[in-house]
Scaffold this motif. Structure first.
Motif, PDB file in Angstrom:
ATOM      1  N   PHE A   1      10.032  -5.714  21.383  1.00 47.08           N
ATOM      2  CA  PHE A   1      11.457  -5.551  21.139  1.00 47.08           C
ATOM      3  C   PHE A   1      12.241  -6.423  22.116  1.00 47.08           C
ATOM      4  O   PHE A   1      11.968  -6.434  23.319  1.00 47.08           O
ATOM      5  CB  PHE A   1      11.874  -4.088  21.343  1.00 47.08           C
ATOM      6  N   LYS A   2      13.229  -7.132  21.594  1.00 48.66           N
ATOM      7  CA  LYS A   2      14.106  -7.947  22.441  1.00 48.66           C
ATOM      8  C   LYS A   2      15.355  -7.178  22.865  1.00 48.66           C
ATOM      9  O   LYS A   2      16.000  -7.513  23.850  1.00 48.66           O
ATOM     10  CB  LYS A   2      14.510  -9.222  21.693  1.00 48.66           C
ATOM     11  N   ASP A   3      15.706  -6.162  22.068  1.00 45.87           N
ATOM     12  CA  ASP A   3      16.878  -5.362  22.403  1.00 45.87           C
ATOM     13  C   ASP A   3      16.709  -3.973  21.800  1.00 45.87           C
ATOM     14  O   ASP A   3      15.750  -3.709  21.072  1.00 45.87           O
ATOM     15  CB  ASP A   3      18.157  -6.019  21.864  1.00 45.87           C
ATOM     16  N   LYS A   4      17.650  -3.076  22.081  1.00 46.98           N
ATOM     17  CA  LYS A   4      17.566  -1.698  21.608  1.00 46.98           C
ATOM     18  C   LYS A   4      18.329  -1.470  20.307  1.00 46.98           C
ATOM     19  O   LYS A   4      18.423  -0.346  19.823  1.00 46.98           O
ATOM     20  CB  LYS A   4      18.113  -0.753  22.690  1.00 46.98           C
ATOM     21  N   LYS A   5      18.835  -2.527  19.716  1.00 51.61           N
ATOM     22  CA  LYS A   5      19.698  -2.374  18.548  1.00 51.61           C
ATOM     23  C   LYS A   5      18.934  -2.433  17.233  1.00 51.61           C
ATOM     24  O   LYS A   5      19.288  -1.736  16.276  1.00 51.61           O
ATOM     25  CB  LYS A   5      20.778  -3.459  18.557  1.00 51.61           C
ATOM     26  N   SER A   6      17.913  -3.284  17.165  1.00 52.11           N
ATOM     27  CA  SER A   6      17.298  -3.589  15.870  1.00 52.11           C
ATOM     28  C   SER A   6      15.911  -2.967  15.747  1.00 52.11           C
ATOM     29  O   SER A   6      15.044  -3.222  16.585  1.00 52.11           O
ATOM     30  CB  SER A   6      17.176  -5.104  15.694  1.00 52.11           C
ATOM     31  N   PRO A   7      15.694  -2.155  14.711  1.00 55.69           N
ATOM     32  CA  PRO A   7      14.339  -1.644  14.463  1.00 55.69           C
ATOM     33  C   PRO A   7      13.429  -2.762  13.962  1.00 55.69           C
ATOM     34  O   PRO A   7      13.900  -3.813  13.503  1.00 55.69           O
ATOM     35  CB  PRO A   7      14.555  -0.583  13.390  1.00 55.69           C
ATOM     36  N   HIS A   8      12.124  -2.551  14.060  1.00 57.17           N
ATOM     37  CA  HIS A   8      11.135  -3.495  13.553  1.00 57.17           C
ATOM     38  C   HIS A   8      10.430  -2.885  12.350  1.00 57.17           C
ATOM     39  O   HIS A   8      10.018  -1.716  12.385  1.00 57.17           O
ATOM     40  CB  HIS A   8      10.098  -3.818  14.631  1.00 57.17           C
ATOM     41  N   ASP A   9      10.265  -3.667  11.303  1.00 58.83           N
ATOM     42  CA  ASP A   9       9.507  -3.249  10.132  1.00 58.83           C
ATOM     43  C   ASP A   9       8.169  -3.974  10.108  1.00 58.83           C
ATOM     44  O   ASP A   9       8.116  -5.213  10.135  1.00 58.83           O
ATOM     45  CB  ASP A   9      10.272  -3.552   8.846  1.00 58.83           C
ATOM     46  N   ILE A  10       7.075  -3.214  10.055  1.00 56.93           N
ATOM     47  CA  ILE A  10       5.722  -3.767  10.026  1.00 56.93           C
ATOM     48  C   ILE A  10       5.100  -3.391   8.694  1.00 56.93           C
ATOM     49  O   ILE A  10       5.050  -2.207   8.320  1.00 56.93           O
ATOM     50  CB  ILE A  10       4.880  -3.233  11.198  1.00 56.93           C
TER      51      ILE A  10
ATOM     52  N   LEU B   1       5.944   0.440   8.146  1.00 53.15           N
ATOM     53  CA  LEU B   1       6.125   1.214   9.368  1.00 53.15           C
ATOM     54  C   LEU B   1       7.379   0.703  10.066  1.00 53.15           C
ATOM     55  O   LEU B   1       7.474  -0.479  10.397  1.00 53.15           O
ATOM     56  CB  LEU B   1       4.903   1.040  10.281  1.00 53.15           C
ATOM     57  N   ARG B   2       8.351   1.568  10.246  1.00 59.09           N
ATOM     58  CA  ARG B   2       9.607   1.186  10.908  1.00 59.09           C
ATOM     59  C   ARG B   2       9.637   1.775  12.320  1.00 59.09           C
ATOM     60  O   ARG B   2       9.537   2.991  12.500  1.00 59.09           O
ATOM     61  CB  ARG B   2      10.812   1.660  10.111  1.00 59.09           C
ATOM     62  N   LEU B   3       9.758   0.904  13.321  1.00 60.34           N
ATOM     63  CA  LEU B   3       9.787   1.322  14.720  1.00 60.34           C
ATOM     64  C   LEU B   3      11.201   1.215  15.264  1.00 60.34           C
ATOM     65  O   LEU B   3      11.918   0.240  14.984  1.00 60.34           O
ATOM     66  CB  LEU B   3       8.848   0.458  15.561  1.00 60.34           C
ATOM     67  N   PHE B   4      11.596   2.215  16.063  1.00 65.69           N
ATOM     68  CA  PHE B   4      12.934   2.281  16.651  1.00 65.69           C
ATOM     69  C   PHE B   4      12.816   2.239  18.172  1.00 65.69           C
ATOM     70  O   PHE B   4      12.178   3.117  18.760  1.00 65.69           O
ATOM     71  CB  PHE B   4      13.633   3.573  16.238  1.00 65.69           C
ATOM     72  N   PRO B   5      13.432   1.254  18.823  1.00 65.07           N
ATOM     73  CA  PRO B   5      13.403   1.227  20.292  1.00 65.07           C
ATOM     74  C   PRO B   5      14.284   2.331  20.857  1.00 65.07           C
ATOM     75  O   PRO B   5      15.435   2.501  20.433  1.00 65.07           O
ATOM     76  CB  PRO B   5      13.960  -0.156  20.623  1.00 65.07           C
ATOM     77  N   GLU B   6      13.759   3.082  21.794  1.00 69.66           N
ATOM     78  CA  GLU B   6      14.520   4.182  22.400  1.00 69.66           C
ATOM     79  C   GLU B   6      14.711   3.971  23.901  1.00 69.66           C
ATOM     80  O   GLU B   6      15.827   3.936  24.381  1.00 69.66           O
ATOM     81  CB  GLU B   6      13.813   5.505  22.104  1.00 69.66           C
ATOM     82  N   VAL B   7      13.604   3.834  24.637  1.00 70.33           N
ATOM     83  CA  VAL B   7      13.668   3.466  26.057  1.00 70.33           C
ATOM     84  C   VAL B   7      12.820   2.225  26.238  1.00 70.33           C
ATOM     85  O   VAL B   7      11.627   2.235  25.929  1.00 70.33           O
ATOM     86  CB  VAL B   7      13.143   4.606  26.956  1.00 70.33           C
ATOM     87  N   LEU B   8      13.420   1.144  26.693  1.00 73.16           N
ATOM     88  CA  LEU B   8      12.710  -0.126  26.805  1.00 73.16           C
ATOM     89  C   LEU B   8      12.694  -0.625  28.248  1.00 73.16           C
ATOM     90  O   LEU B   8      13.718  -0.675  28.910  1.00 73.16           O
ATOM     91  CB  LEU B   8      13.350  -1.194  25.924  1.00 73.16           C
ATOM     92  N   ILE B   9      11.509  -0.984  28.707  1.00 75.14           N
ATOM     93  CA  ILE B   9      11.336  -1.716  29.959  1.00 75.14           C
ATOM     94  C   ILE B   9      10.726  -3.074  29.646  1.00 75.14           C
ATOM     95  O   ILE B   9      11.307  -4.122  29.876  1.00 75.14           O
ATOM     96  CB  ILE B   9      10.453  -0.949  30.957  1.00 75.14           C
ATOM     97  N   SER B  10       9.525  -3.051  29.058  1.00 78.23           N
ATOM     98  CA  SER B  10       8.891  -4.312  28.647  1.00 78.23           C
ATOM     99  C   SER B  10       9.186  -4.630  27.188  1.00 78.23           C
ATOM    100  O   SER B  10       9.244  -5.792  26.801  1.00 78.23           O
ATOM    101  CB  SER B  10       7.374  -4.239  28.849  1.00 78.23           C
ATOM    102  N   GLY B  11       9.322  -3.598  26.355  1.00 77.39           N
ATOM    103  CA  GLY B  11       9.543  -3.799  24.927  1.00 77.39           C
ATOM    104  C   GLY B  11       8.271  -4.055  24.141  1.00 77.39           C
ATOM    105  O   GLY B  11       8.303  -4.146  22.910  1.00 77.39           O
ATOM    106  N   GLU B  12       7.116  -4.132  24.798  1.00 82.78           N
ATOM    107  CA  GLU B  12       5.867  -4.471  24.120  1.00 82.78           C
ATOM    108  C   GLU B  12       5.228  -3.227  23.493  1.00 82.78           C
ATOM    109  O   GLU B  12       5.287  -2.138  24.050  1.00 82.78           O
ATOM    110  CB  GLU B  12       4.883  -5.095  25.112  1.00 82.78           C
ATOM    111  N   TYR B  13       4.594  -3.444  22.352  1.00 84.19           N
ATOM    112  CA  TYR B  13       3.877  -2.346  21.706  1.00 84.19           C
ATOM    113  C   TYR B  13       2.718  -2.905  20.895  1.00 84.19           C
ATOM    114  O   TYR B  13       2.682  -4.088  20.545  1.00 84.19           O
ATOM    115  CB  TYR B  13       4.802  -1.531  20.807  1.00 84.19           C
TER     116      TYR B  13
END
Length: 557
Positions: A289-298, A385-397
């Motif tokens: 994740f680059k920011d907390k605004k946009s979910p990712h669709d996989i 699969l839709r992922l939502f950023p909630e708390v981000l430090i590295s953003g990696e998953y």
């Protein structure tokens, strides 16, 4: 199928379980126990037992050996391991004598001549057949039958094949590579020809994800580890434990449940694992994740199967929420971390597919988030699969599907990543992790899982021959096989030879008989190709080289 759970605990767990009506359990060590229950068991009771510090539903495991069922074009173990350097050398006299090699797999064809000594006695110390009800379970166990060497010797004399059967063949293959003596055909002998075997035949379960596919469970596997340790204590011999079956791959692992067994850290006890066969199977997705605004669709393509597990892991303290979108466009609950709610249940109405989500934060084995999503009665098609950023430090998953040999070939991520696919039990420093190398092409086998273990360094440690290797097979035959379980079996045999050699050098050298020390010597002796930089995520420190490793050890004598 009965339910089973590994649990960690403190205090008097036996009394606590009995007081809560749980009577089928196995205590493995001072930290770890197993619970077995019927399908009606309410697992939420485990949260209410104060002695239970962590629990998890049993996780599926699968073989890291692919059976080719042909001999033509195969490579002998002798050529693949370089043991001619040992057996043709008049100044070196080692053959694995005094070393036990543990095979925890599909069993063994104990009537195969390559597991029978010249005096017509068995190389096998004992077998725990977990699926048998003919005899009594080993001490401390609650199922299966223990078969002693005396019983095996009697069966050899009477040509009785009914004590225990290897119906799949992968256990017999692993045992032959590591330890077969070549009595039937000397060309096809294994590595450590005078080593002995302790065998666990794991219970098999069919069709968890796809009809006809065989899987094992980590609860039975961990019970097998306990059995092997008990035999080691009685026999008072050196032990090499071969892990030729695998749990799901992981990117972030600090520890695993093997680390609760203190005996595996003893001098003279070495654990070797295949890296995994997921290098080209499309079961891993990596994102950031680059920011907390946009979910990712996989996007996940799903074939014809009964259910599907999806595991999501974040890096560090990050928290990620998730939802599933079905082919018809229905969306599941948005699973998010809440201390008082770590389970979600629902159903996709149009697909008639129930689902459940289980949140672990922090997950015991990594300290990071783990979110397991299971879709039951899943329908073929494109799932998102839709992922939502909630708390981000590295953003990696990282996201994982089950091991490919448990699911249809067309169940896959459409945008996969082949790195960070090391199996869970091969992911820690307490294990020597081995990838598969193709001697014929002098290149990596395409299916060999790759590292790294994020934040923990390079895996695999080394690679070894693992393509079209000839070994023992069921019905007293031979076959070829491929995979990192082949490579781990070959490495186990090599380690048995090295352990005997080190022991011969006297007490001052026996301090080398630790996993980390032997791992270092394997790294020092490994063959490296000058066109690559080492260590790397595919080959680790290079290709197993028995001769160079022996020389590295000899230089310290």
């Amino acid at each position: 199928m009965e339910l089973s759970y590994p649990i960690t605990y403190i205090g008097d767990i036996a009394t606590a379980l009995k007081d809560n009506g749980i009577n089928n359990y196995i205590i493995l060590n001072q930290t770890l126990a197993l619970i077995y229950a019927d399908k009606k068991f309410n697992e939420n009771i485990l949260d209410k037992i104060k002695q239970v510090t962590w629990w998890q539903e049993a996780r599926p495991m699968s073989s890291m050996i692919e059976i080719n069922r042909i001999l033509e074009g195969g490579e002998t173990v002798t050529n693949a391991s370089g043991t001619n350097y040992i057996y043709d050398n008049p100044y070196i006299s080692v053959s694995g004598e005094g070393i036990m090699i543990a095979i925890i797999d599909s069993g063994i064809d104990y009537l195969h001549p390559d597991f029978i000594n010249d005096d017509n006695t068995s190389k096998i110390i004992s077998i725990w057949d977990q699926s048998s009800s003919k005899g009594t379970p080993p001490e401390g166990m609650i199922f299966g039958s223990e078969i002693t060497r005396e019983e095996i010797n009697k069966a050899i004399k009477e040509k009785d094949s009914t004590l225990s059967r290897d119906n799949t063949g992968t256990g017999t293959i692993a045992a032959g590579i590591a330890s077969g003596n070549g009595r039937k055909n000397a060309l096809y002998k294994g590595v450590a020809t005078k080593s002995e075997l302790v065998v666990v035949k794991l219970r098999e379960y069919e069709g968890l994800f796809e009809e006809g596919k065989i899987n094992y469970y980590n609860t039975d596997f961990l019970a097998g580890i306990k059995y092997v340790i008990d035999v080691y204590k009685k026999e008072k011999k050196f032990l090499v434990v071969n892990l030729s079956i695998a749990e799901k791959s992981r990117a972030y692992v600090l520890t695993n449940l093997l680390d609760t067994f203190e005996e595996l850290k003893n001098p003279g006890v070495i654990v070797v694992s295949g890296a995994g066969n997921e290098g080209n199977t499309d079961i891993h997705y990596e994102g950031v994740f680059k920011d907390k605004k946009s979910p990712h669709d996989i996007v996940i393509e799903v074939g014809l199967q009964k259910l599907l597990d999806i595991s999501i892991a974040s890096n560090g303290p990050d928290k990620i929420g998730a939802a599933i979108i079905s082919p018809s466009g229905e969306m599941s609950y948005h699973a998010t971390y809440e201390p008082e709610n770590d389970e979600y249940y629902g159903k996709f109405i149009l697909e008639d597919s129930p689902y459940e989500m289980r949140y672990s934060y922090p997950w015991l084995l990594s300290g990071n988030e783990e979110l397991l999503m299971r879709i039951i009665n899943i329908k073929p098609g494109i799932w998102t699969l839709r992922l939502f950023p909630e708390v981000l430090i590295s953003g990696e998953y990282d996201i994982y599907l089950p091991n490919q040999n448990l699911i249809p070939e067309n169940t896959r991520f459409l945008d996969p990543n082949s790195f960070a696919t090391i199996t869970l039990y091969g992911a820690t420093e307490s294990v020597i992790t081995v990838g598969a190398y193709n001697d014929k092409t002098r290149s990596m086998w395409i299916g060999s899982s790759k590292g790294p273990i994020k934040g923990r360094g390079v895996k695999p440690d080394i690679v070894a021959a693992g393509v079209d290797i000839i070994s023992t097979f069921i019905n007293q035959g031979y076959t070829t096989s491929t995979g990192t379980g082949v490579s781990s079996s070959l490495t186990c045999g090599v380690i048995a030879l090295l352990m005997e050699y080190i022991y011969q050098q006297g007490p001052t050298m026996r301090k080398l008989l630790f996993t980390k020390v032997l791992k270092t010597y394997l790294m020092l002796g490994a063959t490296q190709n000058e066109i690559y930089t080492y260590p790397n995520s595919s080959q680790g420190y290079g290709v197993l080289n028995l001769q160079n490793t022996m020389k590295a050890i000899a230089s310290k004598i």
